[in-house]
Design a protein around this motif. Structure first.
Motif, PDB file in Angstrom:
ATOM      1  N   ALA A  37      69.611 -42.167  72.186  1.00 27.95           N
ATOM      2  CA  ALA A  37      69.937 -43.472  72.230  1.00 27.95           C
ATOM      3  C   ALA A  37      69.341 -43.738  74.367  1.00 27.95           C
ATOM      4  N   SER A  38      68.991 -42.704  74.581  1.00 27.69           N
ATOM      5  CA  SER A  38      68.670 -42.740  76.478  1.00 27.69           C
ATOM      6  C   SER A  38      67.053 -42.923  75.597  1.00 27.69           C
ATOM      7  N   GLU A  39      66.907 -42.048  74.810  1.00 29.06           N
ATOM      8  CA  GLU A  39      65.805 -40.818  74.420  1.00 29.06           C
ATOM      9  C   GLU A  39      64.293 -42.589  73.768  1.00 29.06           C
ATOM     10  N   ALA A  40      65.145 -43.178  72.887  1.00 29.73           N
ATOM     11  CA  ALA A  40      64.795 -44.244  72.260  1.00 29.73           C
ATOM     12  C   ALA A  40      64.435 -45.501  73.478  1.00 29.73           C
ATOM     13  N   GLY A  41      65.429 -45.070  73.991  1.00 29.53           N
ATOM     14  CA  GLY A  41      64.774 -46.567  74.986  1.00 29.53           C
ATOM     15  C   GLY A  41      63.696 -46.360  75.791  1.00 29.53           C
ATOM     16  N   GLU A  42      64.197 -44.981  76.706  1.00 32.37           N
ATOM     17  CA  GLU A  42      63.152 -44.761  77.580  1.00 32.37           C
ATOM     18  C   GLU A  42      61.376 -44.757  76.722  1.00 32.37           C
ATOM     19  N   ALA A  43      61.530 -44.291  75.608  1.00 28.56           N
ATOM     20  CA  ALA A  43      60.091 -43.872  74.736  1.00 28.56           C
ATOM     21  C   ALA A  43      60.247 -46.277  74.365  1.00 28.56           C
ATOM     22  N   THR A  44      60.777 -46.338  74.526  1.00 24.25           N
ATOM     23  CA  THR A  44      60.063 -48.305  74.064  1.00 24.25           C
ATOM     24  C   THR A  44      59.749 -48.568  75.475  1.00 24.25           C
ATOM     25  N   LEU A  45      60.307 -48.054  76.695  1.00 26.74           N
ATOM     26  CA  LEU A  45      60.025 -49.325  77.581  1.00 26.74           C
ATOM     27  C   LEU A  45      58.467 -49.083  78.528  1.00 26.74           C
ATOM     28  N   LYS A  46      58.094 -47.696  77.500  1.00 27.74           N
ATOM     29  CA  LYS A  46      56.328 -46.939  77.318  1.00 27.74           C
ATOM     30  C   LYS A  46      55.356 -47.402  76.856  1.00 27.74           C
ATOM     31  N   LEU A  47      55.801 -48.163  75.454  1.00 27.11           N
ATOM     32  CA  LEU A  47      55.126 -48.568  75.010  1.00 27.11           C
ATOM     33  C   LEU A  47      55.009 -50.005  75.195  1.00 27.11           C
ATOM     34  N   LEU A  48      56.463 -50.787  75.624  1.00 26.08           N
ATOM     35  CA  LEU A  48      56.001 -52.082  75.993  1.00 26.08           C
ATOM     36  C   LEU A  48      55.003 -51.793  77.484  1.00 26.08           C
ATOM     37  N   ALA A  49      55.133 -51.520  77.546  1.00 25.28           N
ATOM     38  CA  ALA A  49      54.278 -51.468  79.592  1.00 25.28           C
ATOM     39  C   ALA A  49      52.928 -51.747  78.654  1.00 25.28           C
ATOM     40  N   ALA A  50      52.203 -50.603  77.722  1.00 24.96           N
ATOM     41  CA  ALA A  50      51.287 -50.420  77.043  1.00 24.96           C
ATOM     42  C   ALA A  50      51.048 -51.274  76.424  1.00 24.96           C
ATOM     43  N   ALA A  51      52.102 -52.236  75.678  1.00 25.89           N
ATOM     44  CA  ALA A  51      51.646 -53.646  74.869  1.00 25.89           C
ATOM     45  C   ALA A  51      51.196 -54.970  75.236  1.00 25.89           C
TER      46      ALA A  51
END
Length: 303
Positions: free
Chosen positions: A279-293
């Motif tokens: 869950a923590s890894e998914a959240g960290e990856a998602t925040l990086k994706l949102l920053a690039a979107a």
């Protein structure tokens, strides 16, 4: 010179007023024979005393066109079937269906009654599906009988269906559903010679006049009225004609003198680790994706 829709038989639902009336008159002006459907209800979908469909038929006939009124409830199977039957029995064929009927019952979601949710979804989404199904069945039978079919369907969504609209959860959900149905219908019905597209119009009608009264100034005398429903109709007429051959499964915004091709959901930034995330890894990856979107466009009415 022959009109763009000369000889075509066109159904327009919700055609007694506003956008539907404008579409019906525009199709007739381009040579189409028009079935003018309107249940004659008030803005919130409840029974009203007048019969606007017949008035539009009289307008068309006075201008030298051909039209017939249909007052059935197209959100019922019987009403939708009789709509197609009216076109075929009166004019011998059906070429174009414009799904336009609808009404509003606006509330914030926490205050939205179940009946108001059901009523709005019923008239917009079911009221698109059932006429589409009835028309598709007739066109499929024609194609299977070896007859040429160059049919067109124009569905009516909204900016609320594309982006959402505060206070219109029921309407936004129904209009978004219409977009999904449009894409499926275009994919399924192409084999029978049927093209299906959708518009998201912005115009001054009974449903929108209060909102526009607050945000839009009246046009100057003799000037261009950007919010007139007649501005949307030329695109609808073209999509409903044979001139639009090859255009299907698309969504267009139409407002004033502007036409926009809407590009819809597309994959954006993505990450794939090839294994399950925590869950923590998914959240960290998602925040990086949102920053690039790209940031989403705002919901109508949001502050």
């Amino acid at each position: 010179m022959a009109g763009l829709c000369e000889g075509r038989v066109v159904i327009v639902t919700g055609a007694g007023r506003g956008l539907g009336r404008a579409h019906a008159l525009a199709f007739a002006a381009e040579g189409a024979k028009v079935v003018v459907n309107d249940l004659g209800v008030a803005l919130d979908g409840r029974a009203a005393a007048d019969g606007p469909a017949q008035l539009v038929v009289r307008e068309i006939r006075k201008l030298g066109g051909e039209a017939v009124a249909h007052g059935g409830d197209i959100a019922t199977s019987a009403g939708a079937d009789s709509l197609v039957e009216t076109a075929v029995d009166t004019f011998g064929r059906l070429d174009t269906l414009v799904n336009n009927a609808g009404f509003l019952r606006d509330r914030m979601l926490v205050n939205l009654d179940e009946d108001d949710w059901d009523a709005v979804v019923r008239v917009h989404l079911k009221g698109h599906f059932l006429p589409l199904r009835a028309a598709a069945a007739w066109w499929r039978a024609q194609a299977k009988a070896g007859r040429r079919v160059a049919a067109r369907v124009v569905n009516t969504s909204s900016g609320a269906g594309l982006l959402g609209s505060v206070g219109q959860g029921n309407y936004s959900a129904a209009k978004a559903g219409i977009l999904g149905m449009t894409l499926v219908a275009a994919a399924e019905m192409g084999r029978y010679g049927v093209q299906v597209n959708a518009i998201a119009p912005a115009a001054r009608t009974r449903m929108t006049e209060q909102a526009f009264a607050q945000t839009m100034a009246a046009p100057e005398e003799g000037g261009f009225d950007a919010m007139a429903p007649q501005n949307v109709s030329p695109l609808v007429v073209w999509l409903g004609s044979e001139a639009s051959a090859g255009v299907t499964g698309r969504v267009f915004e139409a407002e004033g003198g502007r036409i926009t091709v809407m590009e819809g959901w597309r994959p954006g930034p993505t990450a794939d680790r090839g294994a399950r995330w925590t869950a923590s890894e998914a959240g960290e990856a998602t925040l990086k994706l949102l920053a690039a979107a790209e940031a989403p466009l705002p919901v109508y009415g949001a502050r």
